[in-house]
Design a protein around this motif. Sequence first.
Motif, PDB file in Angstrom:
ATOM      1  N   ALA A   1     -64.309 -69.748  -1.064  1.00 20.37           N
ATOM      2  CA  ALA A   1     -62.991 -70.200  -1.505  1.00 20.37           C
ATOM      3  C   ALA A   1     -62.086 -69.024  -1.839  1.00 20.37           C
ATOM      4  CB  ALA A   1     -63.132 -71.127  -2.713  1.00 20.37           C
ATOM      5  N   ILE A   2     -62.638 -68.007  -2.489  1.00 18.80           N
ATOM      6  CA  ILE A   2     -61.856 -66.799  -2.785  1.00 18.80           C
ATOM      7  C   ILE A   2     -61.349 -66.176  -1.485  1.00 18.80           C
ATOM      8  CG2 ILE A   2     -62.033 -64.395  -3.614  1.00 18.80           C
ATOM      9  CD1 ILE A   2     -61.850 -66.218  -5.933  1.00 18.80           C
ATOM     10  N   LYS A   3     -62.210 -66.097  -0.496  1.00 22.95           N
ATOM     11  CA  LYS A   3     -61.816 -65.531   0.799  1.00 22.95           C
ATOM     12  C   LYS A   3     -60.760 -66.390   1.478  1.00 22.95           C
ATOM     13  CE  LYS A   3     -66.373 -63.529   1.566  1.00 22.95           C
ATOM     14  NZ  LYS A   3     -67.587 -63.613   2.387  1.00 22.95           N
ATOM     15  N   ALA A   4     -60.934 -67.715   1.427  1.00 20.98           N
ATOM     16  CA  ALA A   4     -59.997 -68.617   2.093  1.00 20.98           C
ATOM     17  C   ALA A   4     -58.620 -68.602   1.417  1.00 20.98           C
ATOM     18  CB  ALA A   4     -60.558 -70.037   2.098  1.00 20.98           C
ATOM     19  N   LEU A   5     -58.584 -68.402   0.123  1.00 21.22           N
ATOM     20  CA  LEU A   5     -57.312 -68.380  -0.601  1.00 21.22           C
ATOM     21  C   LEU A   5     -56.604 -67.032  -0.508  1.00 21.22           C
ATOM     22  CD1 LEU A   5     -58.386 -70.358  -3.776  1.00 21.22           C
ATOM     23  CD2 LEU A   5     -56.776 -71.130  -2.024  1.00 21.22           C
TER      24      LEU A   5
END
Length: 161
Positions: A38-42
């Motif tokens: 999620a950190i990467k996607a955001l």
Amino acid sequence: METTTLAYLIPQLRRHLGDYDEPYTFTDAVLSGYLLDAIKALGSRWNNKYYVATVDGVEDLVVRNENSRMFVFSEPPVIQRQDERAIILQASIMVKSSTKWTESGSAVSWRDEEISYSNIESARQRSSTLQDDVEELNMLFPKKLAKARYGRLYGWEKEWS
């Protein structure tokens, strides 16, 4: 440089997914992986405000991007409290999307003269909760329109009567 793990967000993610009772549907390691993803996607929505650091060949630490100007508060904590909800929602979207894909083949409906069975409505409900998460996440990141630029076109004159 401060770093943090996302383990403290796992209980919040479990509550959001409704994974209350032991034995849990998802292990802590799986949910931790979704939180890192999620950190990467955001990253694109936050202009890479945070990034995942690799320590000893293992990706498990989140670090603030020192070049980002998007932080309201200085450290600590590494992850600002107002960003936690977006991380939870993005991880939930990823979990629900993957489970929707794996469970899509089990949505059936059948009927004979005496008995009928259908679990299609439960599949629709799961899809609805996924859409709710997407809408809430999009509300956290409103689209900004570019400012219009205008100026004079030199050498051009109106020619109508």
